[in-house]
Design a protein around this motif. Sequence first.
Motif, PDB file in Angstrom:
ATOM      1  N   VAL A  16       0.826  -1.205   0.000  1.00 49.84           N
ATOM      2  CA  VAL A  16       0.000   0.000   0.000  1.00 49.84           C
ATOM      3  C   VAL A  16       0.859   1.253   0.000  1.00 49.84           C
ATOM      4  O   VAL A  16       1.705   1.446   0.881  1.00 49.84           O
ATOM      5  CB  VAL A  16      -0.953   0.013   1.218  1.00 49.84           C
ATOM      6  N   GLU A  17       0.624   2.100  -0.995  1.00 50.79           N
ATOM      7  CA  GLU A  17       1.386   3.339  -1.101  1.00 50.79           C
ATOM      8  C   GLU A  17       0.782   4.419  -0.203  1.00 50.79           C
ATOM      9  O   GLU A  17      -0.414   4.405   0.083  1.00 50.79           O
ATOM     10  CB  GLU A  17       1.407   3.807  -2.553  1.00 50.79           C
ATOM     11  N   PRO A  18       1.580   5.350   0.264  1.00 51.73           N
ATOM     12  CA  PRO A  18       1.054   6.423   1.119  1.00 51.73           C
ATOM     13  C   PRO A  18       0.186   7.397   0.335  1.00 51.73           C
ATOM     14  O   PRO A  18       0.125   7.339  -0.892  1.00 51.73           O
ATOM     15  CB  PRO A  18       2.331   7.111   1.632  1.00 51.73           C
ATOM     16  N   ALA A  19      -0.493   8.283   1.049  1.00 49.26           N
ATOM     17  CA  ALA A  19      -1.371   9.270   0.414  1.00 49.26           C
ATOM     18  C   ALA A  19      -0.530  10.365  -0.227  1.00 49.26           C
ATOM     19  O   ALA A  19      -0.204  11.369   0.401  1.00 49.26           O
ATOM     20  CB  ALA A  19      -2.319   9.871   1.441  1.00 49.26           C
ATOM     21  N   VAL A  20      -0.150  10.157  -1.501  1.00 51.28           N
ATOM     22  CA  VAL A  20       0.663  11.132  -2.231  1.00 51.28           C
ATOM     23  C   VAL A  20       0.052  11.328  -3.610  1.00 51.28           C
ATOM     24  O   VAL A  20      -0.133  10.353  -4.346  1.00 51.28           O
ATOM     25  CB  VAL A  20       2.123  10.635  -2.375  1.00 51.28           C
ATOM     26  N   PRO A  21      -0.267  12.577  -3.997  1.00 51.86           N
ATOM     27  CA  PRO A  21      -0.192  13.796  -3.180  1.00 51.86           C
ATOM     28  C   PRO A  21      -1.270  13.785  -2.103  1.00 51.86           C
ATOM     29  O   PRO A  21      -2.353  13.255  -2.305  1.00 51.86           O
ATOM     30  CB  PRO A  21      -0.430  14.919  -4.196  1.00 51.86           C
ATOM     31  N   ALA A  22      -0.933  14.385  -0.964  1.00 57.64           N
ATOM     32  CA  ALA A  22      -1.833  14.331   0.185  1.00 57.64           C
ATOM     33  C   ALA A  22      -2.681  15.592   0.305  1.00 57.64           C
ATOM     34  O   ALA A  22      -2.197  16.702   0.093  1.00 57.64           O
ATOM     35  CB  ALA A  22      -1.024  14.132   1.466  1.00 57.64           C
ATOM     36  N   ALA A  23      -3.951  15.392   0.669  1.00 60.41           N
ATOM     37  CA  ALA A  23      -4.829  16.513   0.958  1.00 60.41           C
ATOM     38  C   ALA A  23      -4.512  17.049   2.354  1.00 60.41           C
ATOM     39  O   ALA A  23      -3.986  16.321   3.206  1.00 60.41           O
ATOM     40  CB  ALA A  23      -6.289  16.064   0.886  1.00 60.41           C
ATOM     41  N   ALA A  24      -4.811  18.314   2.599  1.00 58.45           N
ATOM     42  CA  ALA A  24      -4.568  18.915   3.903  1.00 58.45           C
ATOM     43  C   ALA A  24      -5.395  18.210   4.969  1.00 58.45           C
ATOM     44  O   ALA A  24      -6.491  17.703   4.686  1.00 58.45           O
ATOM     45  CB  ALA A  24      -4.918  20.400   3.862  1.00 58.45           C
ATOM     46  N   VAL A  25      -4.876  18.178   6.192  1.00 55.73           N
ATOM     47  CA  VAL A  25      -5.552  17.496   7.289  1.00 55.73           C
ATOM     48  C   VAL A  25      -6.976  18.020   7.511  1.00 55.73           C
ATOM     49  O   VAL A  25      -7.910  17.222   7.662  1.00 55.73           O
ATOM     50  CB  VAL A  25      -4.714  17.582   8.577  1.00 55.73           C
ATOM     51  N   PRO A  26      -7.199  19.341   7.552  1.00 54.99           N
ATOM     52  CA  PRO A  26      -8.584  19.813   7.746  1.00 54.99           C
ATOM     53  C   PRO A  26      -9.539  19.299   6.674  1.00 54.99           C
ATOM     54  O   PRO A  26     -10.690  18.954   6.968  1.00 54.99           O
ATOM     55  CB  PRO A  26      -8.445  21.339   7.687  1.00 54.99           C
ATOM     56  N   ARG A  27      -9.078  19.252   5.426  1.00 55.48           N
ATOM     57  CA  ARG A  27      -9.940  18.740   4.363  1.00 55.48           C
ATOM     58  C   ARG A  27     -10.231  17.257   4.576  1.00 55.48           C
ATOM     59  O   ARG A  27     -11.361  16.800   4.379  1.00 55.48           O
ATOM     60  CB  ARG A  27      -9.285  18.945   2.998  1.00 55.48           C
ATOM     61  N   ALA A  28      -9.228  16.486   4.972  1.00 51.32           N
ATOM     62  CA  ALA A  28      -9.433  15.061   5.218  1.00 51.32           C
ATOM     63  C   ALA A  28     -10.433  14.839   6.353  1.00 51.32           C
ATOM     64  O   ALA A  28     -11.298  13.958   6.277  1.00 51.32           O
ATOM     65  CB  ALA A  28      -8.103  14.387   5.535  1.00 51.32           C
ATOM     66  N   VAL A 222      -7.411   7.110   2.478  1.00 50.17           N
ATOM     67  CA  VAL A 222      -8.213   7.505   1.319  1.00 50.17           C
ATOM     68  C   VAL A 222      -8.605   8.979   1.415  1.00 50.17           C
ATOM     69  O   VAL A 222      -8.526   9.725   0.439  1.00 50.17           O
ATOM     70  CB  VAL A 222      -9.474   6.622   1.195  1.00 50.17           C
ATOM     71  N   ALA A 223      -9.017   9.408   2.613  1.00 53.41           N
ATOM     72  CA  ALA A 223      -9.428  10.803   2.798  1.00 53.41           C
ATOM     73  C   ALA A 223      -8.273  11.765   2.535  1.00 53.41           C
ATOM     74  O   ALA A 223      -8.485  12.901   2.105  1.00 53.41           O
ATOM     75  CB  ALA A 223      -9.971  11.004   4.205  1.00 53.41           C
ATOM     76  N   ARG A 224      -7.023  11.330   2.785  1.00 47.90           N
ATOM     77  CA  ARG A 224      -5.864  12.206   2.591  1.00 47.90           C
ATOM     78  C   ARG A 224      -5.299  12.158   1.184  1.00 47.90           C
ATOM     79  O   ARG A 224      -4.448  12.978   0.824  1.00 47.90           O
ATOM     80  CB  ARG A 224      -4.747  11.824   3.576  1.00 47.90           C
ATOM     81  N   THR A 225      -5.748  11.189   0.369  1.00 46.69           N
ATOM     82  CA  THR A 225      -5.208  11.059  -0.987  1.00 46.69           C
ATOM     83  C   THR A 225      -5.940  11.989  -1.947  1.00 46.69           C
ATOM     84  O   THR A 225      -7.156  11.978  -2.029  1.00 46.69           O
ATOM     85  CB  THR A 225      -5.330   9.608  -1.484  1.00 46.69           C
ATOM     86  N   ARG A 226      -5.191  12.777  -2.685  1.00 43.40           N
ATOM     87  CA  ARG A 226      -5.780  13.660  -3.680  1.00 43.40           C
ATOM     88  C   ARG A 226      -5.771  12.993  -5.055  1.00 43.40           C
ATOM     89  O   ARG A 226      -4.841  12.256  -5.401  1.00 43.40           O
ATOM     90  CB  ARG A 226      -4.997  14.980  -3.770  1.00 43.40           C
ATOM     91  N   GLY A 227      -6.816  13.263  -5.844  1.00 45.27           N
ATOM     92  CA  GLY A 227      -6.848  12.797  -7.220  1.00 45.27           C
ATOM     93  C   GLY A 227      -7.076  11.309  -7.386  1.00 45.27           C
ATOM     94  O   GLY A 227      -6.717  10.730  -8.419  1.00 45.27           O
TER      95      GLY A 227
END
Length: 279
Positions: A16-28, A222-227
């Motif tokens: 499992v790859e990390p959340a990259v690019p990552a969304a900002a914590v408040p958005r997640a 998932v919440a922190r992953t963008r795109g």
Amino acid sequence: MSVWLPAAPCTPGACVEPAVPAAAVPRAVLRLTTVTILMLAGIVLAPLGGRIPAEWVRRWCRTIVRAIGVQVRVTGTAAPAGGMLLVANHVSWLDIPLLAAVRPARMLAKTEIRQWPVAGALVAGGGALFIERDRLRALPGTVARIAGALREGAAVVAFPEGSTWCGRAHGRFHRAVFQAALDAGAPVQPVRLRYRQEGGAVASTAAAFVGEDTLLASLWRVARTRGLVAEVDVRPPIDPGTHPDRRSLARAAQPVDPEPNWTHAALVTPSSTAPVTAA
């Protein structure tokens, strides 16, 4: 090990790859809060069952997936009305609302899902058919219950791999659930699920829920992953009468890995129908 209790070699650390690019914590956090509210609303409405229009259920399921930041792209053949077995490869907890967005159905689920926070109550309230995977003697009864639901005109969703895989590897479809389709004379509709980053050609493992991964850890990733994009390819239904046994039927339904440049055809709007999903 029982054929009803398979295990995948995929693990969070290895696959499992990390959340990259990552969304900002408040958005997640906002995404997770929105998803929780939507799921609680589903629990409240679950007792209404079949009185809720299928199109509303589909839209609600898509909204859940989009609320956590995942785009949804559905392609292929419309799911027919009437009793039908939907089968798909299994990558993530996201697979469940994605398949319900294709057609609301009853879920074939392992009994452990009952213990999931919020989601467990939602799955149970949606009419899930629970499996005791460690009791091989319970298998014939489970197959009979699935066949009965199919004869009554319900759609049933199953993940015949029996375990989640990372998305870049997949398992063999096990045969037991296909016996229910043969017994009921119900068509089988294969669905291929794939997750990738927007603009990327290679499957992403960010949505994978594998091994010792926890539901909360997967939700947060998932919440922190963008795109992140979920691609749902609905294949043409298979008439069980065209296959002599469950082995042949399982082989016909087994998905083939798509090419990296998997193209997207327009989806014919699915027809309506029944209650919940499978694992």
